[in-house]
Design a protein around this motif. Structure first.
Motif, PDB file in Angstrom:
ATOM      1  N   ASP A  11       0.821  -1.206   0.000  1.00  0.00           N
ATOM      2  CA  ASP A  11       0.000   0.000   0.000  1.00  0.00           C
ATOM      3  C   ASP A  11       0.858   1.259   0.000  1.00  0.00           C
ATOM      4  O   ASP A  11       0.563   2.233  -0.711  1.00  0.00           O
ATOM      5  CB  ASP A  11      -0.931   0.007   1.219  1.00  0.00           C
ATOM      6  CG  ASP A  11      -2.052  -1.021   1.105  1.00  0.00           C
ATOM      7  OD1 ASP A  11      -2.267  -1.536  -0.006  1.00  0.00           O
ATOM      8  OD2 ASP A  11      -2.693  -1.301   2.131  1.00  0.00           O
ATOM      9  N   ARG A  12       1.933   1.241   0.799  1.00  0.00           N
ATOM     10  CA  ARG A  12       2.769   2.441   0.885  1.00  0.00           C
ATOM     11  C   ARG A  12       3.527   2.701  -0.418  1.00  0.00           C
ATOM     12  O   ARG A  12       3.637   3.849  -0.868  1.00  0.00           O
ATOM     13  CB  ARG A  12       3.760   2.310   2.039  1.00  0.00           C
ATOM     14  CG  ARG A  12       4.625   3.557   2.263  1.00  0.00           C
ATOM     15  CD  ARG A  12       3.817   4.761   2.732  1.00  0.00           C
ATOM     16  NE  ARG A  12       3.255   4.516   4.045  1.00  0.00           N
ATOM     17  CZ  ARG A  12       3.898   4.734   5.189  1.00  0.00           C
ATOM     18  NH1 ARG A  12       5.134   5.225   5.176  1.00  0.00           N
ATOM     19  NH2 ARG A  12       3.303   4.480   6.335  1.00  0.00           N
ATOM     20  N   VAL A  13       4.037   1.648  -1.049  1.00  0.00           N
ATOM     21  CA  VAL A  13       4.779   1.872  -2.293  1.00  0.00           C
ATOM     22  C   VAL A  13       3.830   2.271  -3.413  1.00  0.00           C
ATOM     23  O   VAL A  13       4.185   3.074  -4.290  1.00  0.00           O
ATOM     24  CB  VAL A  13       5.613   0.629  -2.672  1.00  0.00           C
ATOM     25  CG1 VAL A  13       4.782  -0.440  -3.391  1.00  0.00           C
ATOM     26  CG2 VAL A  13       6.811   1.017  -3.539  1.00  0.00           C
ATOM     27  N   ALA A  14       2.610   1.740  -3.380  1.00  0.00           N
ATOM     28  CA  ALA A  14       1.628   2.145  -4.385  1.00  0.00           C
ATOM     29  C   ALA A  14       1.272   3.613  -4.227  1.00  0.00           C
ATOM     30  O   ALA A  14       1.117   4.350  -5.215  1.00  0.00           O
ATOM     31  CB  ALA A  14       0.381   1.271  -4.265  1.00  0.00           C
ATOM     32  N   GLN A  15       1.167   4.054  -2.985  1.00  0.00           N
ATOM     33  CA  GLN A  15       0.893   5.468  -2.720  1.00  0.00           C
ATOM     34  C   GLN A  15       2.053   6.333  -3.187  1.00  0.00           C
ATOM     35  O   GLN A  15       1.858   7.384  -3.807  1.00  0.00           O
ATOM     36  CB  GLN A  15       0.644   5.661  -1.227  1.00  0.00           C
ATOM     37  CG  GLN A  15       0.355   7.096  -0.818  1.00  0.00           C
ATOM     38  CD  GLN A  15       0.195   7.243   0.690  1.00  0.00           C
ATOM     39  OE1 GLN A  15       0.526   6.345   1.457  1.00  0.00           O
ATOM     40  NE2 GLN A  15      -0.309   8.390   1.117  1.00  0.00           N
ATOM     41  N   SER A  16       3.292   5.890  -2.889  1.00  0.00           N
ATOM     42  CA  SER A  16       4.473   6.657  -3.276  1.00  0.00           C
ATOM     43  C   SER A  16       4.569   6.798  -4.793  1.00  0.00           C
ATOM     44  O   SER A  16       4.916   7.868  -5.309  1.00  0.00           O
ATOM     45  CB  SER A  16       5.734   5.974  -2.724  1.00  0.00           C
ATOM     46  OG  SER A  16       6.903   6.616  -3.174  1.00  0.00           O
ATOM     47  N   SER A  48      -2.356   4.179  -8.708  1.00  0.00           N
ATOM     48  CA  SER A  48      -3.728   4.255  -9.219  1.00  0.00           C
ATOM     49  C   SER A  48      -3.890   5.285 -10.326  1.00  0.00           C
ATOM     50  O   SER A  48      -4.940   5.338 -10.980  1.00  0.00           O
ATOM     51  CB  SER A  48      -4.699   4.572  -8.075  1.00  0.00           C
ATOM     52  OG  SER A  48      -4.371   5.814  -7.475  1.00  0.00           O
ATOM     53  N   SER A  49      -2.865   6.114 -10.556  1.00  0.00           N
ATOM     54  CA  SER A  49      -2.908   7.116 -11.621  1.00  0.00           C
ATOM     55  C   SER A  49      -2.022   6.679 -12.774  1.00  0.00           C
ATOM     56  O   SER A  49      -1.005   5.997 -12.569  1.00  0.00           O
ATOM     57  CB  SER A  49      -2.432   8.477 -11.104  1.00  0.00           C
ATOM     58  OG  SER A  49      -3.236   8.911 -10.027  1.00  0.00           O
ATOM     59  N   PRO A  50      -2.363   7.067 -14.008  1.00  0.00           N
ATOM     60  CA  PRO A  50      -1.518   6.690 -15.147  1.00  0.00           C
ATOM     61  C   PRO A  50      -0.119   7.282 -15.000  1.00  0.00           C
ATOM     62  O   PRO A  50       0.045   8.405 -14.511  1.00  0.00           O
ATOM     63  CB  PRO A  50      -2.259   7.300 -16.348  1.00  0.00           C
ATOM     64  CG  PRO A  50      -3.659   7.514 -15.874  1.00  0.00           C
ATOM     65  CD  PRO A  50      -3.560   7.820 -14.417  1.00  0.00           C
ATOM     66  N   PRO A  51       0.915   6.548 -15.427  1.00  0.00           N
ATOM     67  CA  PRO A  51       2.273   7.105 -15.364  1.00  0.00           C
ATOM     68  C   PRO A  51       2.467   8.198 -16.401  1.00  0.00           C
ATOM     69  O   PRO A  51       1.630   8.390 -17.297  1.00  0.00           O
ATOM     70  CB  PRO A  51       3.157   5.891 -15.666  1.00  0.00           C
ATOM     71  CG  PRO A  51       2.283   5.008 -16.508  1.00  0.00           C
ATOM     72  CD  PRO A  51       0.886   5.195 -15.996  1.00  0.00           C
ATOM     73  N   ALA A  52       3.569   8.910 -16.297  1.00  0.00           N
ATOM     74  CA  ALA A  52       3.902   9.940 -17.278  1.00  0.00           C
ATOM     75  C   ALA A  52       4.073   9.314 -18.654  1.00  0.00           C
ATOM     76  O   ALA A  52       4.350   8.109 -18.785  1.00  0.00           O
ATOM     77  CB  ALA A  52       5.173  10.670 -16.850  1.00  0.00           C
ATOM     78  N   ALA A  53       3.932  10.117 -19.677  1.00  0.00           N
ATOM     79  CA  ALA A  53       4.040   9.617 -21.044  1.00  0.00           C
ATOM     80  C   ALA A  53       5.394   8.940 -21.254  1.00  0.00           C
ATOM     81  O   ALA A  53       6.445   9.496 -20.931  1.00  0.00           O
ATOM     82  CB  ALA A  53       3.866  10.773 -22.026  1.00  0.00           C
ATOM     83  N   GLY A  54       5.356   7.726 -21.784  1.00  0.00           N
ATOM     84  CA  GLY A  54       6.578   6.982 -22.076  1.00  0.00           C
ATOM     85  C   GLY A  54       7.153   6.216 -20.915  1.00  0.00           C
ATOM     86  O   GLY A  54       8.118   5.471 -21.075  1.00  0.00           O
TER      87      GLY A  54
END
Length: 723
Positions: free
Chosen positions: A565-570, A574-580
């Motif tokens: 949970d903590r690494v997912a929050q860091s 749950s949000s898309p990563p930056a482009a590329g």
């Protein structure tokens, strides 16, 4: 500034004088370690008596008030001396700015781990030693307070210790520790001292600058290679290139006339040429006429080893090591079956400081200057090879320029002692070239594995079968292997945290004539890669998010869930990563600490570039958070180097690699940003130095799969044209 390590003078006269004085005017607190040093129970089942305890001390306070901590583990860059000193200093009430750190002159039961040896291994430095060291400091504080109470004629409960003083708050009277040691030393040491309440623990949980940093920044730190003694000679090794070979003969006359050469000493698997300078010794060692024995393995190659391990994956006569649940029924009713094979190569340690050691030795005594992780390994090795008993040894433990498991062995101590004896006891410093260490050293084993998983209609794993093929490292350590389970080879699988209804596991043992040695995180370095990559493969097959998939299989594992949970929050999972940017996830629990990682990487012209690694660790209460973050950073760097390019290959029975040119480590421009989160949920103390390594490679592989659509199943990635 602190003097973190007592200086190693040529004759150690100052240290000997200090020890003599300490016996007269000092307070010495010995740490009872019977709980850690029990001998096995006899066959009758009656409990065995604890072994006799040597009267060694962990805390020494002299009449001048100087506080010296004698620590049981070596400082090899992991910051352990600072962490252990924090525990001792805050419980004792010592003045942090004036403490001195030293190590014992030989291993005794006081300094041994539960495994029965004095070793700096297994991320034991804090989790094993925290409670005993704290207790020893509380014992010392108790008798100091009692001595002060008698002198001041006050209730001991009205006194406390801080900054090297016993303080009576009501009257503001203060007594330095040094003025109390004579009386305190005559008092009985309490067996169950009262520990400070957490509110008074002023150093625990704080990022304290490391004690060894000032000396290292100033260039004053002493490593094994820095030892200088009057009349010292130098030794260079010439070792058998094939691992199982030994010396058949050598001609000392072939180098006798070369500049500076004094003697040639026969040592196990080779010879040491002794000369007035190391360069003279090296040049002569390369010219030495020496012949080595032939072995059945003179043509052994990586290709042959891989063929043997591949045959092991297909063998039909392998005894089952782990069986629980009904795997056959689960596979028969599976909605789908996932299967994958994995492989890892031999790895070496490439410590920044190559192997070195100095000895001044006679037939019945040896004084050594070593950077060693394995004090008892040195003791046992010298007893077997040189006939020296523990009481005949005096070890000066220097700083280590890296260890990672490599410096647990005794070969350099044996070579230095034999070289010194060959020149009538003159001190000899033996130094290996990096090529010696890479080609004649000790290796993390090469291994293969086949995984199969049965998934039901909901995408849950109902059964898993694991076949491991490769050597058993435990055999080289005379480990009592039962049910074909060698923890040195199977840790991370036999104790996996995933809750599976059925599991079957076995190990096709492939014996290899190669010296094996723990590499950082030992078996978890590859079992973590296998298992976590396979879990990611199962998640893809089930069309589930890797985080959600893991959570579904870890419902009874709160620590694993907490770091996930903590690494997912860091990482903002749950949000898309930056482009590329592509992300991969892995979590491994080893050495008492679960660690989760998310790797963020890009693919540039078909090559992987790691930009950021998010780390979450639950190691219990953080003694020094800054050091934990440093260890996680270092673990990621080492793991990435191994995942990208590192491997040892064999041809004609010997290693082909010789130096950083063909065994590359991670370059500075390749080091990613590492973001570490420390999770504290009231867990027991765990390790830090090793647990950060295993999750990196599988998280990286998952990121590559996200970018390319395929899983890489063998390391290093350079074999797949990804670097």
């Amino acid at each position: 500034m602190n003097n973190p390590i007592a200086p190693h003078t040529p004759a150690s006269g100052a240290r000997r004088d200090f020890l003599k004085q300490a016996g007269v005017a000092s307070l010495t607190i010995a740490l009872p370690m019977t709980a850690f040093a029990q001998t096995p129970a006899p066959a009758t089942g009656a409990p065995a008596a604890p072994p006799p305890r040597q009267p060694q001390s962990f805390i020494r306070i002299d009449a001048n008030g100087q506080v010296t901590f004698i620590l049981p583990t070596c400082e090899m860059g992991q910051g352990i001396h600072t962490g252990q000193a924090q525990i001792l200093a805050e419980e004792l009430g010592a003045n942090w700015k004036t403490i001195v750190i030293d190590m014992p002159p030989r291993p005794t039961s006081d300094y041994r781990l539960p495994i029965g040896q004095m070793r700096s291994v297994g991320s034991f430095g804090i989790r094993i030693w925290h409670d005993p060291l704290r207790r020893a400091a509380a014992q010392a504080r108790t008798v100091l307070v009692q001595a002060a109470a008698a002198r001041l004629e006050v209730d001991p409960a009205s006194l406390d210790t801080r900054d090297g003083l016993v303080v009576h708050a009501a009257s503001q009277r203060r007594l330095p520790f040094g003025q109390l040691v004579a009386e305190a030393a005559r008092l009985p040491v309490p067996t169950e001292p009262v520990l400070r309440p957490d509110a008074q623990r002023t150093l625990t949980g704080k990022t304290i600058p490391r004690l060894d940093t000032p000396a290292k920044v100033r260039g004053e730190a002493r490593y094994a290679v820095d030892t200088k003694l009057p009349g010292m000679l130098y030794g260079a090794v010439r070792l058998a290139p094939v691992y199982a070979a030994d010396v058949a003969s050598f001609d000392e006359a072939s180098v006798r006339g070369m500049p500076g050469v004094v003697a040639v000493a026969r040592v196990p698997r080779g010879a040491v040429v002794i000369a007035g300078s190391w360069w003279q010794a090296k040049t002569a060692a390369e010219a030495l006429a020496i012949r080595f024995t032939e072995t059945p393995h003179d043509k052994l190659s990586t290709e042959e080893i891989n063929q043997r391990m591949k045959a092991g994956l297909d063998a039909t006569n392998v005894p089952m090591s782990v069986r629980r649940g009904d795997a056959a029924a689960a596979f028969a009713s599976a909605a789908q079956v996932v299967e994958a094979e994995y492989a890892v190569p031999l790895l070496t340690h490439v410590c920044m400081e190559p192997i070195a050691g100095t000895a001044r030795a006679t037939a019945d005594h040896a004084e050594l200057w070593l950077g060693t992780q394995g004090h008892d390994s040195v003791r046992m090795g010298l007893e077997r090879a040189c006939g020296l008993k523990n009481e005949q040894l005096h070890l000066h433990t220097t700083y280590l320029g890296g260890g990672f498991g490599r410096k647990t062995h005794a070969e350099i101590a044996i070579q230095a002692v034999m070289a010194s004896r060959a020149v009538q006891g003159r001190p000899v410093k033996v130094i290996w070239q990096r090529a010696d260490d890479i080609q004649q050293g000790q290796y993390r084993q090469t291994m293969m594995a086949r995984f199969r998983a049965a998934l039901n209609a909901n995408g849950q794993i109902t059964a898993m079968r694991i076949r491991v093929s490769g050597p058993q490292m435990g055999r080289q350590y005379n480990y009592n292997i039962q049910n074909n389970i060698d923890p040195f080879s199977l840790s991370g699988l036999i104790d996996m945290r995933y809750e599976l209804p059925a599991l079957e596991m076995d190990h096709a043992v492939v014996d290899l004539p190669i010296p094996l040695c723990p590499w950082r995180s030992i078996a978890n370095s590859y079992t973590g890669f296998w298992l976590e990559t396979f879990i990611n493969e199962c998640a893809v097959a089930a069309r589930q998010d890797p985080l959600a998939f893991r959570r579904a299989h870890l419902k009874g594992q709160p620590r694993m869930l907490a770091v996930l949970d903590r690494v997912a929050q860091s990482a903002r999972w749950s949000s898309p990563p930056a482009a590329g940017v592509h992300r991969g996830l892995a979590v491994v629990d080893c050495y008492g600490s679960p660690v989760a990682q998310v790797v963020e990487a890009r693919m540039l012209d078909g090559k992987v570039r790691v930009e950021r690694v998010h780390v979450a660790i639950d190691c219990g209460r953080a003694i020094n958070p800054g050091q934990i973050r440093q260890q996680m950073h270092g673990s990621v760097v080492e793991a990435l180097g191994a995942a990208l390019r590192a491997r040892i290959t064999l041809k004609d029975g010997r290693a082909e690699q010789t130096n950083f040119g063909d065994y590359p480590v991670l370059r500075m421009h390749e080091v990613p940003q590492v973001v570490t989160e420390i999770v504290e949920i009231g867990s027991p103390l765990g390790g830090v130095g090793e647990p950060g390594v295993p999750p990196t490679a599988p998280a990286l592989i998952a990121a590559i799969q996200s970018a390319t659509g395929r899983f890489v199943r063998s390391l290093p990635l350079s074999d797949h044209n990804l670097v």
